[in-house]
Every structure is written in structure tokens, then in C-alpha cells.
Design a protein around this motif. Structure first.
Motif, PDB file in Angstrom:
ATOM      1  N   PRO A  51      -4.895  -3.386   5.103  1.00 16.13           N
ATOM      2  CA  PRO A  51      -5.962  -2.996   5.046  1.00 16.13           C
ATOM      3  C   PRO A  51      -6.588  -2.477   3.657  1.00 16.13           C
ATOM      4  CG  PRO A  51      -5.050  -1.331   4.985  1.00 16.13           C
ATOM      5  CD  PRO A  51      -3.925  -2.572   5.105  1.00 16.13           C
ATOM      6  N   TYR A  84      -2.003  -0.771  11.001  1.00 17.29           N
ATOM      7  CA  TYR A  84      -3.837  -0.856  10.705  1.00 17.29           C
ATOM      8  C   TYR A  84      -3.855   0.239   9.772  1.00 17.29           C
ATOM      9  CZ  TYR A  84      -7.781  -2.038   8.434  1.00 17.29           C
ATOM     10  OH  TYR A  84      -8.851  -2.131   7.527  1.00 17.29           O
ATOM     11  N   GLU A  85      -3.778   1.596  10.664  1.00 14.27           N
ATOM     12  CA  GLU A  85      -4.136   2.892  10.324  1.00 14.27           C
ATOM     13  C   GLU A  85      -3.329   3.582   9.863  1.00 14.27           C
ATOM     14  OE1 GLU A  85      -5.310   4.190  14.634  1.00 14.27           O
ATOM     15  OE2 GLU A  85      -7.085   4.050  14.461  1.00 14.27           O
ATOM     16  N   GLN A  88      -3.102   2.318   6.312  1.00 13.04           N
ATOM     17  CA  GLN A  88      -4.620   3.281   5.799  1.00 13.04           C
ATOM     18  C   GLN A  88      -3.966   4.427   5.192  1.00 13.04           C
ATOM     19  OE1 GLN A  88      -7.333   3.040   8.697  1.00 13.04           O
ATOM     20  NE2 GLN A  88      -8.567   1.750   7.007  1.00 13.04           N
TER      21      GLN A  88
END
Length: 100
Positions: A51, A84-85, A88
């Protein structure tokens, strides 16, 4: 078999909930980084794009809140979204550590 990424994310969340000092942030960062590696290797997601990094002008409180909120909302069913999380959250913790 227990899901290692779930355990590590819970560990990071608990560490951040207990205290937000430099040592706790480092422990949470390490747990999230390890969870990222676990998801990538276990599910063959080494080539997934990362990201965008958080803004350099973000306030420390906003970065900490972003990491805590991200860890509380992880989707463990979709492994690409989980990766992805986690990234982040890691990036927010990394930016927070860079400010100190």
C-alpha cells in the motif's frame, strides 16, 4: 492448527492497548512484521503490491490510531486483503517509530 497471523495481530493489538510507549510500539511492529511474513509465505503472496505509505506530516496520534483501528478490523478470511491491511498497520507503526 492455530492461525499464526491471527495470534500475532492479536498480540500487537494487546501490546498497543496496554501502553503506547516506544518499547510497546516496537513490540507491536515486530509482531505485525512477523504476521506479514507468515501470510506471504504461507499463502504464496510474495508478489502482492504494497500500500501507499502514510503521509510524513501525519500526527503521531493519528498514526497510532490508524494502527490500532487497522489491527481491530483485520479480515482474516481474505488473505490478500489481510496482507494489505497488515502492511498498512506496519507502515503506520514504522512512521510512528521514525518520529521518535
Amino acid at each position: 492448527m492455530a492461525d499464526k497471523a491471527r495470534e500475532l495481530a492479536a498480540q500487537a493489538q494487546n501490546v498497543l492497548a496496554a501502553a503506547a510507549d516506544q518499547t510497546s510500539i516496537w513490540r507491536a511492529y515486530v509482531a505485525v512484521e512477523y504476521a506479514i511474513l507468515d501470510v506471504k509465505m504461507r499463502h504464496g503472496l510474495e508478489n502482492e503490491p504494497a500500500p501507499a505509505t502514510p503521509k510524513r506530516t501525519a500526527k503521531a496520534e493519528d498514526l497510532l490510531t490508524a494502527a490500532k483501528d487497522g489491527l481491530s478490523r483485520l479480515d482474516h478470511d481474505d488473505k490478500k486483503k489481510l496482507l494489505y491491511e497488515l502492511r498498512q498497520c506496519r507502515d503506520a507503526l514504522k512512521a510512528l517509530l521514525a518520529r521518535a
